[in-house]
Write an enzyme that holds these catalytic residues in place. Structure first.
Site, short mmCIF file in Angstrom:
data_model
loop_
_atom_site.label_atom_id
_atom_site.label_comp_id
_atom_site.label_asym_id
_atom_site.label_seq_id
_atom_site.Cartn_x
_atom_site.Cartn_y
_atom_site.Cartn_z
N HIS A 17 0.84 -1.20 0.00
CA HIS A 17 0.00 0.00 0.00
C HIS A 17 0.88 1.26 0.00
O HIS A 17 0.63 2.20 -0.74
CB HIS A 17 -0.89 0.07 1.26
CG HIS A 17 -1.92 -1.02 1.38
ND1 HIS A 17 -2.11 -1.73 2.53
CD2 HIS A 17 -2.83 -1.49 0.49
CE1 HIS A 17 -3.11 -2.60 2.36
NE2 HIS A 17 -3.55 -2.48 1.13
N LYS A 41 -17.31 -6.87 7.25
CA LYS A 41 -16.01 -7.43 7.60
C LYS A 41 -15.58 -7.00 8.98
O LYS A 41 -15.42 -5.80 9.24
CB LYS A 41 -14.95 -6.95 6.59
CG LYS A 41 -14.73 -7.91 5.45
CD LYS A 41 -13.35 -7.67 4.84
CE LYS A 41 -13.42 -7.42 3.35
NZ LYS A 41 -12.20 -6.84 2.80
N ARG A 90 -2.09 -6.04 -8.34
CA ARG A 90 -1.02 -6.99 -8.05
C ARG A 90 -0.88 -8.04 -9.14
O ARG A 90 0.20 -8.40 -9.54
CB ARG A 90 -1.28 -7.71 -6.72
CG ARG A 90 -0.92 -6.86 -5.54
CD ARG A 90 -1.53 -7.39 -4.28
NE ARG A 90 -2.96 -7.17 -4.31
CZ ARG A 90 -3.74 -7.24 -3.25
NH1 ARG A 90 -3.23 -7.55 -2.10
NH2 ARG A 90 -5.03 -7.01 -3.35
N SER A 128 -2.94 -7.56 3.09
CA SER A 128 -3.17 -7.46 4.54
C SER A 128 -3.44 -8.84 5.13
O SER A 128 -3.08 -9.12 6.27
CB SER A 128 -4.35 -6.53 4.81
OG SER A 128 -4.06 -5.23 4.36
P1 ADP Z 1 -5.70 -5.98 0.77
O1 ADP Z 1 -6.04 -6.73 -0.47
O2 ADP Z 1 -4.25 -6.02 1.11
O3 ADP Z 1 -6.61 -6.26 1.95
P2 ADP Z 1 -7.03 -3.39 0.37
O4 ADP Z 1 -8.40 -3.87 0.21
O5 ADP Z 1 -6.76 -2.50 1.51
O6 ADP Z 1 -5.90 -4.48 0.43
O7 ADP Z 1 -6.52 -2.75 -0.99
C1 ADP Z 1 -6.59 -1.42 -1.33
C2 ADP Z 1 -5.95 -1.21 -2.69
O8 ADP Z 1 -4.56 -1.48 -2.60
C3 ADP Z 1 -6.45 -2.10 -3.82
O9 ADP Z 1 -6.43 -1.33 -5.01
C4 ADP Z 1 -5.42 -3.19 -3.89
O10 ADP Z 1 -5.36 -3.78 -5.19
C5 ADP Z 1 -4.16 -2.40 -3.59
N1 ADP Z 1 -3.08 -3.21 -3.04
C6 ADP Z 1 -3.11 -4.00 -1.96
N2 ADP Z 1 -1.92 -4.59 -1.74
C7 ADP Z 1 -1.09 -4.17 -2.74
C8 ADP Z 1 0.26 -4.44 -3.11
N3 ADP Z 1 0.99 -5.29 -2.40
N4 ADP Z 1 0.75 -3.81 -4.20
C9 ADP Z 1 -0.01 -2.97 -4.92
N5 ADP Z 1 -1.30 -2.69 -4.64
C10 ADP Z 1 -1.84 -3.27 -3.57
#
Ligand code: ADP
Length: 165
Positions: A17, A41, A90, A128
């Protein structure tokens, strides 16, 4: 002024992130990182705690603001006068859902564009969920989350395991 929103659950914020935050902040005058509240959630951290962890991790970026919302993203963006939503990609597995969301958001708010940043190679595996798994087994979290929050994640996992056992 160009304002973009980076929405997500951030439960907790990871180095993946943070990498997207840093790169997106370089593209816009202002970047709002927004914890989107999904009542279905039950998280590791409350939305308020996630905001606090994000603030601590992004202190060095002067044009980054952290907020949370339980509104529709399309409405929140309108209120904040943001025209761009930033998402990280990703892998192909992220693609389908993200494109669907982008199309819906554009229908709800035609001025809203979604822009995708490809994850840095180093972080394509990171989520996460993986962080929570690693914390459960006591792995060193320094490679996965900002150093400012390593202790918070370990402490919370300890509390959760105390309750379970
Ligand atoms: P997670 O899938 O880790 O629970 P979130 O729902 O908080 O993450 O994701 C928020 C945004 O961050 C989404 O657009 C997700 O694709 C992106 N994201 C999450 N992890 C990464 C990463 N390791 N690299 C790039 N983008 C990411």
């Amino acid at each position: 002024m160009s304002t973009a929103i980076y929405p997500g659950s951030f439960d907790p914020v990871t180095l993946g992130h943070l990498n997207i935050i840093k790169r997106a902040a370089a593209c816009f005058d202002k970047l709002i990182v927004c914890v989107m509240i999904n009542s279905k959630k039950q998280g590791m951290f409350t939305p308020e705690e996630r905001v606090e962890l994000l603030r601590r991790s992004t202190e060095r970026f002067p044009n980054v603001e952290v907020d949370y919302s339980n509104e529709l993203l399309a409405d929140y963006a309108k209120e904040r006068r943001a025209h761009v939503v930033v998402k990280g990609l990703r892998a192909v597995s992220d693609f389908e859902q993200e494109v669907q969301m982008a199309v819906i958001n554009k229908k709800l708010n035609p001025k809203l564009e979604t822009m995708f940043l490809a994850s840095s190679e180093k972080y394509t595996y990171l989520s996460s969920t993986i962080v929570k798994e690693m914390a459960r087994y006591g792995a060193d979290l320094a490679e996965f989350v900002p150093r400012e929050i390593v202790d918070d994640v370990n402490r919370r996992m300890g509390e959760m395991q105390g309750k379970e056992g």
